[in-house]
Every structure is written in C-alpha cells, then in structure tokens.
Design a protein around this motif. Structure first.
Motif, PDB file in Angstrom:
ATOM      1  N   VAL A 144       0.804  -1.217   0.000  1.00 56.18           N
ATOM      2  CA  VAL A 144       0.000   0.000   0.000  1.00 56.18           C
ATOM      3  C   VAL A 144       0.840   1.271   0.000  1.00 56.18           C
ATOM      4  CG1 VAL A 144      -2.040  -1.061   0.977  1.00 56.18           C
ATOM      5  CG2 VAL A 144      -0.302  -0.113   2.498  1.00 56.18           C
ATOM      6  N   ASP A 145       2.089   1.175   0.415  1.00 53.45           N
ATOM      7  CA  ASP A 145       2.989   2.337   0.325  1.00 53.45           C
ATOM      8  C   ASP A 145       4.199   1.919  -0.486  1.00 53.45           C
ATOM      9  OD1 ASP A 145       1.809   4.530   1.996  1.00 53.45           O
ATOM     10  OD2 ASP A 145       1.855   2.978   3.525  1.00 53.45           O
ATOM     11  N   PHE A 228      -2.665   0.230  -2.948  1.00 52.16           N
ATOM     12  CA  PHE A 228      -3.838   0.934  -2.421  1.00 52.16           C
ATOM     13  C   PHE A 228      -4.783   1.289  -3.572  1.00 52.16           C
ATOM     14  CE2 PHE A 228      -6.435   4.345  -0.868  1.00 52.16           C
ATOM     15  CZ  PHE A 228      -6.633   4.068   0.471  1.00 52.16           C
ATOM     16  N   ASN A 231      -6.227  -1.827  -5.267  1.00 50.73           N
ATOM     17  CA  ASN A 231      -7.265  -2.484  -4.472  1.00 50.73           C
ATOM     18  C   ASN A 231      -8.596  -1.751  -4.607  1.00 50.73           C
ATOM     19  OD1 ASN A 231      -8.759  -2.833  -1.675  1.00 50.73           O
ATOM     20  ND2 ASN A 231      -7.479  -4.627  -1.983  1.00 50.73           N
ATOM     21  N   VAL A 232      -8.550  -0.418  -4.529  1.00 55.05           N
ATOM     22  CA  VAL A 232      -9.774   0.371  -4.694  1.00 55.05           C
ATOM     23  C   VAL A 232     -10.360   0.128  -6.095  1.00 55.05           C
ATOM     24  CG1 VAL A 232     -10.683   2.727  -4.919  1.00 55.05           C
ATOM     25  CG2 VAL A 232      -9.184   2.148  -2.999  1.00 55.05           C
ATOM     26  N   ALA A 233      -9.502   0.156  -7.112  1.00 60.23           N
ATOM     27  CA  ALA A 233      -9.968  -0.027  -8.490  1.00 60.23           C
ATOM     28  C   ALA A 233     -10.616  -1.396  -8.673  1.00 60.23           C
ATOM     29  CB  ALA A 233      -8.805   0.152  -9.463  1.00 60.23           C
ATOM     30  N   LYS A 235     -11.953  -3.496  -6.327  1.00 56.75           N
ATOM     31  CA  LYS A 235     -13.214  -3.667  -5.583  1.00 56.75           C
ATOM     32  C   LYS A 235     -14.327  -2.817  -6.190  1.00 56.75           C
ATOM     33  CE  LYS A 235     -11.219  -5.095  -1.186  1.00 56.75           C
ATOM     34  NZ  LYS A 235     -10.634  -4.593   0.067  1.00 56.75           N
ATOM     35  N   LEU A 236     -13.968  -1.633  -6.646  1.00 52.79           N
ATOM     36  CA  LEU A 236     -14.937  -0.770  -7.323  1.00 52.79           C
ATOM     37  C   LEU A 236     -15.477  -1.457  -8.582  1.00 52.79           C
ATOM     38  CD1 LEU A 236     -16.328   1.846  -8.132  1.00 52.79           C
ATOM     39  CD2 LEU A 236     -14.127   2.786  -8.774  1.00 52.79           C
ATOM     40  N   SER A 239     -17.891  -4.379  -7.845  1.00 50.07           N
ATOM     41  CA  SER A 239     -19.221  -3.983  -7.376  1.00 50.07           C
ATOM     42  C   SER A 239     -20.006  -3.274  -8.477  1.00 50.07           C
ATOM     43  CB  SER A 239     -19.109  -3.088  -6.145  1.00 50.07           C
ATOM     44  OG  SER A 239     -18.834  -1.762  -6.501  1.00 50.07           O
ATOM     45  N   LEU A 240     -19.315  -2.459  -9.257  1.00 50.39           N
ATOM     46  CA  LEU A 240     -20.012  -1.692 -10.278  1.00 50.39           C
ATOM     47  C   LEU A 240     -20.599  -2.621 -11.350  1.00 50.39           C
ATOM     48  CD1 LEU A 240     -20.744   1.197 -10.901  1.00 50.39           C
ATOM     49  CD2 LEU A 240     -18.652   1.419 -12.214  1.00 50.39           C
TER      50      LEU A 240
ATOM     51  N   LEU B 176     -12.100   6.314   2.390  1.00 47.60           N
ATOM     52  CA  LEU B 176     -11.819   5.267   1.401  1.00 47.60           C
ATOM     53  C   LEU B 176     -10.536   4.537   1.783  1.00 47.60           C
ATOM     54  CD1 LEU B 176     -12.873   3.961  -1.181  1.00 47.60           C
ATOM     55  CD2 LEU B 176     -11.488   5.570  -2.495  1.00 47.60           C
ATOM     56  N   ASN B 177     -10.642   3.210   1.863  1.00 47.50           N
ATOM     57  CA  ASN B 177      -9.525   2.423   2.356  1.00 47.50           C
ATOM     58  C   ASN B 177      -9.547   1.037   1.721  1.00 47.50           C
ATOM     59  OD1 ASN B 177      -7.302   1.699   3.993  1.00 47.50           O
ATOM     60  ND2 ASN B 177      -8.109   2.908   5.680  1.00 47.50           N
ATOM     61  N   ILE B 178      -8.613   0.172   2.119  1.00 47.58           N
ATOM     62  CA  ILE B 178      -8.548  -1.153   1.478  1.00 47.58           C
ATOM     63  C   ILE B 178      -9.095  -2.241   2.389  1.00 47.58           C
ATOM     64  CG2 ILE B 178      -6.592  -0.482   0.056  1.00 47.58           C
ATOM     65  CD1 ILE B 178      -4.904  -2.288   1.986  1.00 47.58           C
ATOM     66  N   GLY B 179      -9.737  -1.851   3.463  1.00 50.10           N
ATOM     67  CA  GLY B 179     -10.362  -2.832   4.341  1.00 50.10           C
ATOM     68  C   GLY B 179     -11.261  -2.092   5.301  1.00 50.10           C
ATOM     69  N   GLY B 185      -4.833  -0.064   5.765  1.00 48.57           N
ATOM     70  CA  GLY B 185      -4.560   1.082   4.922  1.00 48.57           C
ATOM     71  C   GLY B 185      -3.098   1.433   4.746  1.00 48.57           C
ATOM     72  N   ASN B 186      -2.877   2.528   4.038  1.00 48.12           N
ATOM     73  CA  ASN B 186      -1.518   3.031   3.877  1.00 48.12           C
ATOM     74  C   ASN B 186      -1.248   4.069   4.973  1.00 48.12           C
ATOM     75  OD1 ASN B 186      -3.027   5.180   2.958  1.00 48.12           O
ATOM     76  ND2 ASN B 186      -2.394   5.010   0.829  1.00 48.12           N
ATOM     77  N   THR B 189      -3.991   6.890   5.184  1.00 47.91           N
ATOM     78  CA  THR B 189      -5.336   6.572   5.696  1.00 47.91           C
ATOM     79  C   THR B 189      -5.303   6.100   7.149  1.00 47.91           C
ATOM     80  OG1 THR B 189      -5.244   4.368   4.685  1.00 47.91           O
ATOM     81  CG2 THR B 189      -6.330   6.109   3.424  1.00 47.91           C
ATOM     82  N   GLU B 211     -14.751   0.790   1.375  1.00 45.92           N
ATOM     83  CA  GLU B 211     -13.892   0.137   0.392  1.00 45.92           C
ATOM     84  C   GLU B 211     -14.321   0.566  -1.009  1.00 45.92           C
ATOM     85  OE1 GLU B 211     -12.402  -3.923   1.431  1.00 45.92           O
ATOM     86  OE2 GLU B 211     -14.255  -3.936   2.578  1.00 45.92           O
ATOM     87  N   GLY B 212     -13.552   0.145  -1.994  1.00 50.99           N
ATOM     88  CA  GLY B 212     -13.875   0.509  -3.373  1.00 50.99           C
ATOM     89  C   GLY B 212     -15.315   0.192  -3.725  1.00 50.99           C
ATOM     90  N   ARG B 213     -15.796  -0.927  -3.240  1.00 47.00           N
ATOM     91  CA  ARG B 213     -17.173  -1.339  -3.569  1.00 47.00           C
ATOM     92  C   ARG B 213     -18.216  -0.414  -2.960  1.00 47.00           C
ATOM     93  NH1 ARG B 213     -15.677  -5.512   0.387  1.00 47.00           N
ATOM     94  NH2 ARG B 213     -14.855  -6.704  -1.356  1.00 47.00           N
TER      95      ARG B 213
END
Lengths: 337, 337
Positions: A144-145, A228, A231-233, A235-236, A239-240, B176-179, B185-186, B189, B211-213
């Motif tokens: 994540v970093d 980071f 992961n967001v991309a 999961k987004l 769901s989308l 917004l985070n990864i869990g 997070g990083n 976050t 999360e992203g979702r």
C-alpha cells in the motif's frame, strides 16, 4: 505437472476446492495434490468419480481462517497453505493454488519459498477482461505504500506474465496515473515515470501513463499501480459490474417483461455475466516469489478453482520466474539497495 | 439569484452553454449572466426565445483552452472564467458555473475569491449515483499528495455539502480504504483514521472505512480520499459504465433481436443511461473557495449545464460556505499550521 491445491481455502471449502480439483483432473489431465483435513477430503472425494491416481491428499492438521492477520497465520506451521507451499519448495509439486486468506498466502510464500532475486516486494495481481482481451493489473493490495522502484519491478513482473503466460506478443505497459502527459501525477508516479522511461531505453514496452478509464479500454496489456489504488480499483470494478447489471435488468424488465410475458432474459444475462465474471479467469498470480502461486477469490466456485489450477500449470510450464529474474537484471539496478 | 455561466467553457462552447442557460431560465426562472465573446453569444442567443431580462452578457475578451496549464491560464485576466469569478467576488452575482478547464477554474478561483477560513486546500468532488440515492466523493483530482488533515477537511466540506445542498439529514461519512477494520490502509489513511475518530467525538458522523465497492453500495453518503485515488475511481467508473452497457446491449441483441424482430430496446437503454448518467447531476462543486463554484464535465450537454446552474443556485442559497467555516472550527484545529 503436479499442482498443489489448498483444499481448506475459500468460503466454501473443502467442498468447492475438491470439486474444482476433480474437474481440473478430468478436463485437463493435471495431477492435483490436495492439502487439508484428510478425513474431510476423503469424504468429499468419495462424491466424485475421477482417475484416482491423479489426486493425492497430503494431510494438513490446521487451516488459516479467512480473516486472520498474516502474522498470526504464519505461526500455523501445520496449515494447508504452509504444507502446500512446503511441497512446492521441496520440488514435490510444481505450483500452488489457494482461494484462502490472501495476506496469509503471501506471508507464508515469503517465509517458505522466498523472494525472487532482485525483487523487493511481491505483488498481487488481477486479470480483468477488457473489450479486446484482458488487462493485467498489479499491485492490487499487497503493497500500500510503494517507492518508484517497486512500481518498476511490478512492471517487469507484469510484462513477463502477460508475455509468457497470457501469450501477449509484446505487452503494452502503462503506469496508472491521473493524466496521459508526462509530468502528471503524484510524487510517486512522477518519479516512477522517469524510471519507466529509462527501462524503455533498455527494451521495456512502456507506452506511457494509463488513466482510470484505461483499465478496461484495451489500450494497455499491463497496468502498474501501488496496492492501495489497485485495491480500490478492483473492488470498485467488481461492485459496479454487479450493480450495473442489476440496474439494467430492472430497466429491461420494467419495459419489456410486462409486455412480453414469458420471454426470459436469462440467456442474455448469463452470457453477460460470463464475459464480466472474474471467476472465469480462475485466479491471479502472486508474482515475485520463488514458486508459481495462484490466488483465487474467496468466493470462487468449482469452475474458478478448475481454471486456477490450469493457470497454475501454465505458470509453472512457462518458466516465468526465470524470465523475471533475467529481466530485473536487464532493466538495470532496479531495487532500492 | 444570479448565476454566472462561463459560456466559453466545455467541448461545445458557446453553443451548448448558451442553450443550457436558456433552459435554466425557462425552467427554473434563475437569472443567468453569460461571460464570453459578446458577438458570438449574441448570435447564439438569437436562436432561442426566453425572457430577455433574465439573461445578461458580460463580455470577456479571452478564453482558457481546455488543456492549458493552470499557471498559464491564470495570466489570462480577460478570460471568461476570470471575468465570471470577478463578478461573484464583487457580489454582482451569487454563484459560478463552468464546463471548462477544471485546473484553471480552481486556480482562478483561488486567485480571485480565495480560500475559506481554515481550509488548506480546495477539493473537487463528484456526485455519483448509487442504488439508493447518491454518493458524494472527494477529492477527485485537485490534490494528488495529501496529508491526513487535508482528508479531514475534505470530510467536513463533503459532509456539509451532503447535508445542506443534497439534503441528507445526517450524512454518513466514510474514509476510502482497502479494508473495513481500523488499522487497515496506507500511512495516509491510517493517520487520517485517527483524526476522523477524534472528529467523531465532536459530532462528525464518521461511520468508518469505506472500500472501493462502497462508492456505489449506498452505505455511505460521503466518501473521502486523496485526489489521485479519487480521480482513478471516477474515470474508471465512467468508462466501466459505458463498457458494461455496451457489452450487455450486444448480448441482449444477440439473444433477442434476432427472435423478436421489431422490438426495440431503446426505452430500457435510455432509462438505464439516465440512471447512470453523471450529466444528470449537472456538475459537482469545487469546495473550499469563498464562492459557490460548480464544475461540469467538459462534454456536458445543455441539460447538464441547466442542471449545473440549478445546483449552483442551491449551493448559493444554502449558505454552505458559512457552515463549512463553522464546522472546520468546531472539529478542532484541523489544519497543519
């Protein structure tokens, strides 16, 4: 070719993994070693018919819970993940597949088989369908970093995977960013851009910055980002896809079904789901460790497990890890030391 | 209520902005001031009938190109953006709308009207539809390298916008985070989480990590992130919506149209597009500057401009900026000084 499957990993273990293993044996003729609770696995296997010499059980007395911290999971030396990776380390198997705890698979991989030469951090990836073929996105959560040289190492690993496993002739590599032009981005991506450009001089097919829209555009074969953002991309996207299918289904039903009565939308929705279903891809590699490791979704069905076993076998056959070590060398001193 | 519209901003200016202004005047009775090339705008206005006292032209001799660097755009003191924002600064108008160069609008806003008290950095936002209502996401591109206190300032501004303009009673704010769990997070976050928790003690309805979702889940009304992540998420969403609609359309046509002949899918696809169409929302606020500023998509159609003018008027009526300054004060010393 012998693939080890963590039969205790995933939301519906061991039933689903065992079913997936049986399907892989039947369809692809791959030999599978199941690690997990011997009694349970024997009972599951009895439900199926398959060439019995092709499936072997190696008992594991423990299993890692799906949400356990990797540091805790590491202490379970008898877990199905640990036992499976030890088999690969001792060359008693060629590749490892798990739909279990991703963080635990990564930590135990590092502990047992270790990192590839020149790789500072392993990356978790995702194979995403696009309008032409697929986009290989990494990292999607392990790191994540990141430092700029981590991103370049991800690029080298991703390029090699797209070339030697996914079969892309000259994979187009992009750096995920917020604009196309050089000079755009945050501190990390601006510095990474310079490293990617230098690697391009040495042969990396770096075609420039990719934007969020390019993850599905088909303009890139490999897109690199920190874990980071990835992961967001990911999961987004997951769901989308589900939400849009639901909305469109509602709209179509509102406009059509009332008028058309018995006409069913099922075939269209089914094919649609198949095209956007990540389970179709089976799983995604953990890159940067000294063994072919495929991580599948926790919610994988038997088909996804079957496909993951196939991908793991392709990964092992491709000698990908040797190519990665060569390329890390070729693109110069990429690590931070 | 008088809203200034940058009539030279957007891919199809000045035709589309002028049409949008006429529609806003007719439908909502809002007075609109157009800034831009007087001759051009007069010619465009002649195409429409509308209550003439409701639209005024204030000439601007220059216009900012869509892709110009903000630092260059700042030097065009005669641009339609600059002239428009000066009108708001001098209280000759109540709000400003542009579908032009986002970076330029932000830079010129900072130069003319300036920042709100206690706000270190303005944020660009996006209003995204979810299954229940809408999610307010910020920052989506203004600030690519953030400190934790910037994220908390975004949270305060986003919460106020959701409450006073979008009409949410008690907006649920997420980071917004990864869990989901605290501790994920990083570096950014993880530190921000601690600040958000402290603000919760003082009344901020911070419900935890998103999360992203969750951007489309409807579980949060406001989601806060740095501008790099937000920009990737926004562009990814826009493209994925289009691609999924295309894939599903192909599948439905493949399965149905051959059999159903004349039956057309148009009504369903149209309603679907409307539900996912960001243009329906008109535009999104630039928060943190001393004036109501709405930024619309460069590709906005007249309807999007019309809706943006309406949103700008609501923003001005809500006295949002006073609420933001109060809340920044209330949630403690949030800036980095």
């Amino acid at each position: 070719m012998r693939v080890v499957l963590d039969a205790m990993g995933g939301d519906n273990a061991p039933h689903v993994p065992v079913m997936g293993a049986v399907q892989a044996v039947r369809e692809f003729g791959i030999s599978v070693i199941l690690t997990g609770d011997e009694e349970l696995l024997k009972k599951e296997l009895e439900k199926f018919s398959y060439p019995s010499e092709k499936i072997e059980i190696v008992p594991a007395s423990d299993a890692v819970p799906m949400d356990e911290q990797p540091s805790k999971a590491l202490k379970r030396k008898g877990s199905s993940i640990h036992v499976g990776l030890e088999l690969v380390k001792r060359k008693e198997a060629d590749a490892f597949v798990s739909a279990g705890n991703t963080g635990a698979v990564m930590a135990i991989s590092l502990f047992t088989v270790g990192r590839l030469k020149g790789v500072d951090r392993p990356a978790i990836s995702a194979v995403l369908p696009n309008l032409r073929s697929q986009t290989f996105l990494l990292d999607v959560g392990a790191n994540v970093d990141c430092k700029p040289f981590h991103l370049l190492q991800f690029a080298v690993m991703g390029e090699a995977y797209a070339r030697y496993v996914l079969g892309e002739k000259n994979p187009r590599v992009g750096l995920l960013n917020i604009g196309e032009e050089e000079g755009k981005g945050n501190e990390l991506t601006k510095e990474a851009y310079a490293l990617f450009k230098a690697a391009r001089e040495k042969g990396l097919n770096f075609v420039g910055n990719a934007e969020g829209r390019d993850i599905y555009s088909g303009n890139f074969d490999v897109i690199v980002c920190d874990g980071f953002v990835g992961n967001v991309a990911l999961k987004l996207s997951e769901s989308l896809a589900g939400i849009l299918a639901k909305i469109l289904r509602e709209e179509i039903e509102r406009h059509f079904i009332s008028r058309l009565g018995a006409v069913t939308l099922k075939p269209a929705i089914r094919t649609f789901k198949k095209r956007i279903d990540y389970a179709e891809w089976g799983g995604a590699p953990l890159l940067g460790v000294r063994a072919p490791v495929i991580i599948s979704h926790g919610s994988s069905n038997a088909k996804a497990i079957k496909n993951a076993i196939k991908v793991a076998a392709q990964f092992a056959k491709s000698h990908l890890n040797e190519h990665i070590e060569e390329n890390i060398q070729k693109y110069g001193k990429l690590n931070g030391c």
